[in-house]
Design an enzyme around this catalytic site. Sequence first.
Site, PDB file in Angstrom:
ATOM      1  N   GLY A 213      -1.721   6.369   3.105  1.00  0.00           N
ATOM      2  CA  GLY A 213      -3.057   6.274   3.475  1.00  0.00           C
ATOM      3  C   GLY A 213      -4.174   5.517   2.551  1.00  0.00           C
ATOM      4  O   GLY A 213      -3.521   5.463   1.242  1.00  0.00           O
ATOM      5  N   ASP A 214      -5.218   5.368   2.977  1.00  0.00           N
ATOM      6  CA  ASP A 214      -6.402   4.924   1.671  1.00  0.00           C
ATOM      7  C   ASP A 214      -5.709   3.571   1.222  1.00  0.00           C
ATOM      8  O   ASP A 214      -6.152   3.257   0.070  1.00  0.00           O
ATOM      9  CB  ASP A 214      -6.495   5.733   0.876  1.00  0.00           C
ATOM     10  CG  ASP A 214      -7.240   7.026   1.264  1.00  0.00           C
ATOM     11  OD1 ASP A 214      -7.801   7.182   2.673  1.00  0.00           O
ATOM     12  OD2 ASP A 214      -6.923   8.119   0.486  1.00  0.00           O
TER      13      ASP A 214
ATOM     14  N   LYS B 164      -7.347   0.025   4.928  1.00  0.00           N
ATOM     15  CA  LYS B 164      -7.361  -0.442   6.129  1.00  0.00           C
ATOM     16  C   LYS B 164      -8.439  -0.668   6.847  1.00  0.00           C
ATOM     17  O   LYS B 164      -8.573  -1.881   7.496  1.00  0.00           O
ATOM     18  CB  LYS B 164      -6.643   0.877   7.180  1.00  0.00           C
ATOM     19  CG  LYS B 164      -5.137   1.058   6.843  1.00  0.00           C
ATOM     20  CD  LYS B 164      -4.632   2.171   7.543  1.00  0.00           C
ATOM     21  CE  LYS B 164      -5.411   3.554   7.272  1.00  0.00           C
ATOM     22  NZ  LYS B 164      -5.106   4.031   5.730  1.00  0.00           N
ATOM     23  N   GLY B 165      -9.361   0.286   6.424  1.00  0.00           N
ATOM     24  CA  GLY B 165     -10.907   0.041   7.007  1.00  0.00           C
ATOM     25  C   GLY B 165     -11.128  -1.633   6.733  1.00  0.00           C
ATOM     26  O   GLY B 165     -11.830  -2.205   7.592  1.00  0.00           O
TER      27      GLY B 165
ATOM     28  N   GLY C 137     -10.436   8.343   6.537  1.00  0.00           N
ATOM     29  CA  GLY C 137     -11.915   8.004   6.102  1.00  0.00           C
ATOM     30  C   GLY C 137     -11.727   6.303   5.743  1.00  0.00           C
ATOM     31  O   GLY C 137     -10.903   6.172   4.728  1.00  0.00           O
ATOM     32  N   HIS C 138     -12.296   5.361   6.371  1.00  0.00           N
ATOM     33  CA  HIS C 138     -12.171   4.094   6.385  1.00  0.00           C
ATOM     34  C   HIS C 138     -13.382   3.493   5.883  1.00  0.00           C
ATOM     35  O   HIS C 138     -14.652   3.474   6.795  1.00  0.00           O
ATOM     36  CB  HIS C 138     -11.589   3.391   7.505  1.00  0.00           C
ATOM     37  CG  HIS C 138     -10.250   4.019   8.133  1.00  0.00           C
ATOM     38  ND1 HIS C 138      -9.888   3.629   9.473  1.00  0.00           N
ATOM     39  CD2 HIS C 138      -9.619   4.602   7.732  1.00  0.00           C
ATOM     40  CE1 HIS C 138      -8.677   3.973   9.613  1.00  0.00           C
ATOM     41  NE2 HIS C 138      -8.236   4.995   8.420  1.00  0.00           N
TER      42      HIS C 138
ATOM     43  N   GLN D 141      -4.344   6.933   8.578  1.00  0.00           N
ATOM     44  CA  GLN D 141      -3.062   7.569   7.489  1.00  0.00           C
ATOM     45  C   GLN D 141      -2.456   6.415   7.118  1.00  0.00           C
ATOM     46  O   GLN D 141      -2.700   5.258   7.230  1.00  0.00           O
ATOM     47  CB  GLN D 141      -2.503   8.797   8.366  1.00  0.00           C
ATOM     48  CG  GLN D 141      -3.349   9.900   8.189  1.00  0.00           C
ATOM     49  CD  GLN D 141      -4.312   9.923   9.348  1.00  0.00           C
ATOM     50  OE1 GLN D 141      -3.816   9.622  10.563  1.00  0.00           O
ATOM     51  NE2 GLN D 141      -5.710  10.146   9.143  1.00  0.00           N
TER      52      GLN D 141
ATOM     53  N   THR E 125       1.011  14.240   7.794  1.00  0.00           N
ATOM     54  CA  THR E 125      -0.098  14.620   8.726  1.00  0.00           C
ATOM     55  C   THR E 125       0.680  14.927  10.014  1.00  0.00           C
ATOM     56  O   THR E 125       1.997  15.030   9.932  1.00  0.00           O
ATOM     57  CB  THR E 125      -1.105  13.642   8.871  1.00  0.00           C
ATOM     58  OG1 THR E 125      -2.313  14.103   9.667  1.00  0.00           O
ATOM     59  CG2 THR E 125      -0.458  12.151   9.576  1.00  0.00           C
TER      60      THR E 125
ATOM     61  N   ARG F 238     -11.811  14.221  -2.831  1.00  0.00           N
ATOM     62  CA  ARG F 238     -10.878  14.593  -3.845  1.00  0.00           C
ATOM     63  C   ARG F 238     -10.405  13.202  -4.557  1.00  0.00           C
ATOM     64  O   ARG F 238     -10.225  12.224  -4.193  1.00  0.00           O
ATOM     65  CB  ARG F 238      -9.615  15.289  -2.999  1.00  0.00           C
ATOM     66  CG  ARG F 238      -9.958  16.383  -2.550  1.00  0.00           C
ATOM     67  CD  ARG F 238      -8.631  16.933  -1.832  1.00  0.00           C
ATOM     68  NE  ARG F 238      -8.124  16.367  -0.911  1.00  0.00           N
ATOM     69  CZ  ARG F 238      -7.419  16.401   0.225  1.00  0.00           C
ATOM     70  NH1 ARG F 238      -6.253  17.424  -0.192  1.00  0.00           N
ATOM     71  NH2 ARG F 238      -7.042  15.750   1.191  1.00  0.00           N
ATOM     72  N   PRO F 239     -10.061  13.508  -5.846  1.00  0.00           N
ATOM     73  CA  PRO F 239      -9.763  12.631  -6.874  1.00  0.00           C
ATOM     74  C   PRO F 239      -8.044  12.059  -6.235  1.00  0.00           C
ATOM     75  O   PRO F 239      -7.166  13.198  -6.001  1.00  0.00           O
ATOM     76  CB  PRO F 239      -9.503  12.900  -8.064  1.00  0.00           C
ATOM     77  CG  PRO F 239      -9.732  14.461  -8.204  1.00  0.00           C
ATOM     78  CD  PRO F 239     -10.312  14.776  -6.781  1.00  0.00           C
ATOM     79  N   ARG F 240      -7.850  10.721  -6.232  1.00  0.00           N
ATOM     80  CA  ARG F 240      -6.649  10.372  -5.552  1.00  0.00           C
ATOM     81  C   ARG F 240      -5.543  10.426  -6.789  1.00  0.00           C
ATOM     82  O   ARG F 240      -5.821  10.093  -7.966  1.00  0.00           O
ATOM     83  CB  ARG F 240      -6.288   9.096  -4.956  1.00  0.00           C
ATOM     84  CG  ARG F 240      -7.528   9.274  -3.703  1.00  0.00           C
ATOM     85  CD  ARG F 240      -7.480   7.827  -2.975  1.00  0.00           C
ATOM     86  NE  ARG F 240      -8.451   8.023  -1.813  1.00  0.00           N
ATOM     87  CZ  ARG F 240      -9.090   6.774  -1.350  1.00  0.00           C
ATOM     88  NH1 ARG F 240      -9.268   5.722  -2.017  1.00  0.00           N
ATOM     89  NH2 ARG F 240     -10.074   7.110  -0.293  1.00  0.00           N
TER      90      ARG F 240
ATOM     91  N   LEU G 133      -6.159  -5.954  -5.119  1.00  0.00           N
ATOM     92  CA  LEU G 133      -5.343  -6.643  -6.277  1.00  0.00           C
ATOM     93  C   LEU G 133      -6.085  -6.746  -7.186  1.00  0.00           C
ATOM     94  O   LEU G 133      -5.609  -6.733  -8.430  1.00  0.00           O
ATOM     95  CB  LEU G 133      -4.839  -8.265  -5.678  1.00  0.00           C
ATOM     96  CG  LEU G 133      -3.722  -8.886  -6.637  1.00  0.00           C
ATOM     97  CD1 LEU G 133      -2.464  -8.092  -6.604  1.00  0.00           C
ATOM     98  CD2 LEU G 133      -3.667 -10.126  -6.037  1.00  0.00           C
TER      99      LEU G 133
ATOM    100  N   GLY H 190     -11.493  -7.549  -3.682  1.00  0.00           N
ATOM    101  CA  GLY H 190     -12.730  -6.871  -3.567  1.00  0.00           C
ATOM    102  C   GLY H 190     -13.167  -6.198  -2.346  1.00  0.00           C
ATOM    103  O   GLY H 190     -12.497  -6.468  -1.383  1.00  0.00           O
TER     104      GLY H 190
END
Length: 427
Positions: free
Chosen positions: A12-13, A16-17, A40-41, A223, A238, A302-304, A331, A414
């Site tokens: 996840g993260d 995607k968004g 969360g996107h 996800q 999940t 939360r810190p990833r 990138l 970016g």
Amino acid sequence: MSTVAVVGTQWGDEGKGKAIDYIATRADMVVRAQGGNNAGHSVVIDGKKYALHLIPSGILNAKTINIIGNGVVFDPEGFFNELKDLEDDGINTKNLFISDRAHIVFDYHKIIDSLGEKSKGSKKVGTTNKGIGPCYMDKMERTGIRMCDVLDDDLFEAKLSAQIDRKNDMITKLYGGEPLDKTALMKKYTDYAKRLKPYVKDTSVMVYEAVKAGRKVLFEGAQGTMLDIDLGTYPYVTSSHPVSGGFTTGSGVSPRDINEIIGIVKAYTTRVGEGPFVTEEDNETGDKIREIGHEYGVTTGRPRRCGWLDLVVVRYAARVNGLTGISLMLLDVLDQFETINVCVGYEYNGEVLTDFPASLKIQEESRPVYKTLRGWNTPITGCRSYEDLPEEAKAYIKEIEEFSGVPVKIISVGPDREQTMIRGELF
Ligand code: GDP
Ligand code: IMO
Ligand code: MG
């Protein structure tokens, strides 16, 4: 190609968004098919940041129809809060429909989510506490309450009343918790039910008709593959199917109707919550990636956990999703490294594995086999075409393509919509 599915290939993260919003500028319809507001996107348009959880990212395009499909677990409270935030930002939220078959998340699901996590102690999953697992449990147990139920006041009240009694039993007898105030809960959700009625549709028919008419339909994954209940790092996953197969059961379309499947790959790896992570760098390298990449959760803050790109995972995701292309994200976060590692195998018991193993124990005890590539060590956030990229960045992309067997079709340097390059025709 008139239909494109976008899936997360890691935990996840992956961005995607952003990728979905970029593709959605050309889409007539965007469909969510699994998960809920555990997602969360983030999407950034002209410097303004939007955080989407339950509402499809296509909402930021005024003309796109947005569908919350039957496979989603739908939290009315989260939904109305998100809707208000978007409306306060001047976004048109009219083109939004929710499947009559989607299951509803209630307060008791969220409470049982946190009580269940607490009871697991050190074995907790590290869920988002949004009630996702407990809502899917009701669905599988065949006691869940669905969106079509809000259309019939008496039926809705009867089902909710029975469910609150059962859940209060569970909360008090199993977990020793405080029972929920039934009257207050009935009032809260019967009010939501009234407000939800206009959104409820047989969305499977809407998606089918759009596909049949040749409209551009985009399926938005939440996800990622490694969080899939069957194919991920079980039990640290999940409760839904974030892989491409999840779009068919989760929105009611045939697998034959999904033409292109784009896997979102973050240029390194992150994970929130507990569970194995072979390429984790729990040290200065991980801290550097976290700070440059602003790797803090959109949903929970939360810190990833951060580490190098795991190509074993990417290749696994290419296979189980049937990827036709990769969108390589963030990138630019690797701009300040002299050398960059990519994991090309797992060393376990004197052997090198290249297929992602099922066993949690093997995942936990595997050591990464790295290939070290030269970093480009120069900013690439201003690049707008593949040709503009430094040779080392092109070599990094080639490595990903060769190992996964999938072409990199989109490259993101970016968070802004503008900071995207596309290779060839996509949609
Ligand atoms: P998602 O859950 O897959 O949609 O990803 P998130 O939105 O949770 O996390 C991705 C983060 O990276 C967000 O803050 C995005 O704004 C940001 N982002 C996306 N693409 C890029 C990129 O190419 N470069 C940088 N620096 N940030 C990006
Ligand atoms: P997006 O769509 C990253 C993780 C949680 C936890 C596990 C189970 O933004 O990529 P859950 O609340 O679903 O029962 O938690 O899954 N998780 C995510 N991690 N991105 C997400 O969504 C996630 N949604 C759930 O951290 O480890
Ligand atoms: Mg996210």
